[in-house]
Scaffold this motif. Structure first.
Motif, PDB file in Angstrom:
ATOM      1  N   MET A   1      35.361  30.963  43.797  1.00  0.00           N
ATOM      2  CA  MET A   1      35.853  30.770  42.651  1.00  0.00           C
ATOM      3  C   MET A   1      35.430  30.698  41.289  1.00  0.00           C
ATOM      4  SD  MET A   1      38.937  30.006  41.848  1.00  0.00           S
ATOM      5  CE  MET A   1      39.981  29.080  40.564  1.00  0.00           C
ATOM      6  N   GLN A   2      34.153  30.275  41.326  1.00  0.00           N
ATOM      7  CA  GLN A   2      33.034  30.495  40.328  1.00  0.00           C
ATOM      8  C   GLN A   2      32.574  31.867  39.915  1.00  0.00           C
ATOM      9  OE1 GLN A   2      32.306  27.782  38.562  1.00  0.00           O
ATOM     10  NE2 GLN A   2      30.698  28.448  37.324  1.00  0.00           N
ATOM     11  N   ASP A   3      32.537  32.684  41.169  1.00  0.00           N
ATOM     12  CA  ASP A   3      32.013  34.003  40.718  1.00  0.00           C
ATOM     13  C   ASP A   3      33.356  34.800  40.156  1.00  0.00           C
ATOM     14  OD1 ASP A   3      29.758  33.574  42.263  1.00  0.00           O
ATOM     15  OD2 ASP A   3      30.338  34.041  44.129  1.00  0.00           O
ATOM     16  N   ILE A   4      34.414  34.554  40.555  1.00  0.00           N
ATOM     17  CA  ILE A   4      35.575  35.268  40.020  1.00  0.00           C
ATOM     18  C   ILE A   4      35.638  35.107  38.730  1.00  0.00           C
ATOM     19  CG2 ILE A   4      38.139  35.395  39.825  1.00  0.00           C
ATOM     20  CD1 ILE A   4      38.031  34.880  43.130  1.00  0.00           C
ATOM     21  N   ILE A   5      35.699  33.700  38.166  1.00  0.00           N
ATOM     22  CA  ILE A   5      35.443  33.339  36.695  1.00  0.00           C
ATOM     23  C   ILE A   5      34.432  33.909  35.833  1.00  0.00           C
ATOM     24  CG2 ILE A   5      35.525  31.350  35.228  1.00  0.00           C
ATOM     25  CD1 ILE A   5      36.710  29.724  37.041  1.00  0.00           C
ATOM     26  N   SER A   6      33.200  34.074  36.388  1.00  0.00           N
ATOM     27  CA  SER A   6      32.294  34.687  35.785  1.00  0.00           C
ATOM     28  C   SER A   6      32.413  36.072  35.870  1.00  0.00           C
ATOM     29  CB  SER A   6      30.694  34.489  36.442  1.00  0.00           C
ATOM     30  OG  SER A   6      30.994  34.905  37.683  1.00  0.00           O
TER      31      SER A   6
END
Length: 93
Positions: A1-6
């Protein structure tokens, strides 16, 4: 999830640039082309016109794809309809 946002944050400047490019360059050009096309379709005998090459004259005859332009009393030139850039309004004296 963090990767998608970044990843979305990293791509967002490019998306913003594409949207700005569309609204400031592409869309106005499309509107102008539509106006020129409409003007070329609505040409009528007697209209004062300017060609893409800068020739000023009056529409003497119109065919489906061509226009005969009267430049002076003795000169008539045949142009493609698509070569008409604009019409002008000449003051009546």
């Amino acid at each position: 999830m963090q990767d998608i946002i970044s990843m979305l944050i990293g791509v967002s400047p490019i998306l913003v640039m594409v949207v700005v490019f569309y609204f400031f360059l592409i869309r106005p050009q499309q509107k102008r082309q539509k106006q020129v096309s409409q003007m070329q379709q609505n040409l009528a005998k007697g209209d004062q016109i300017i060609t893409i090459g800068g020739l000023h004259g009056m529409v003497d005859a119109i065919d489906e794809d061509t226009v005969v332009i009267k430049v002076n009393e003795n000169s008539r030139l045949r142009f493609d309809r698509s070569s008409i850039r604009s019409t002008t309004q000449q003051e009546q004296a």
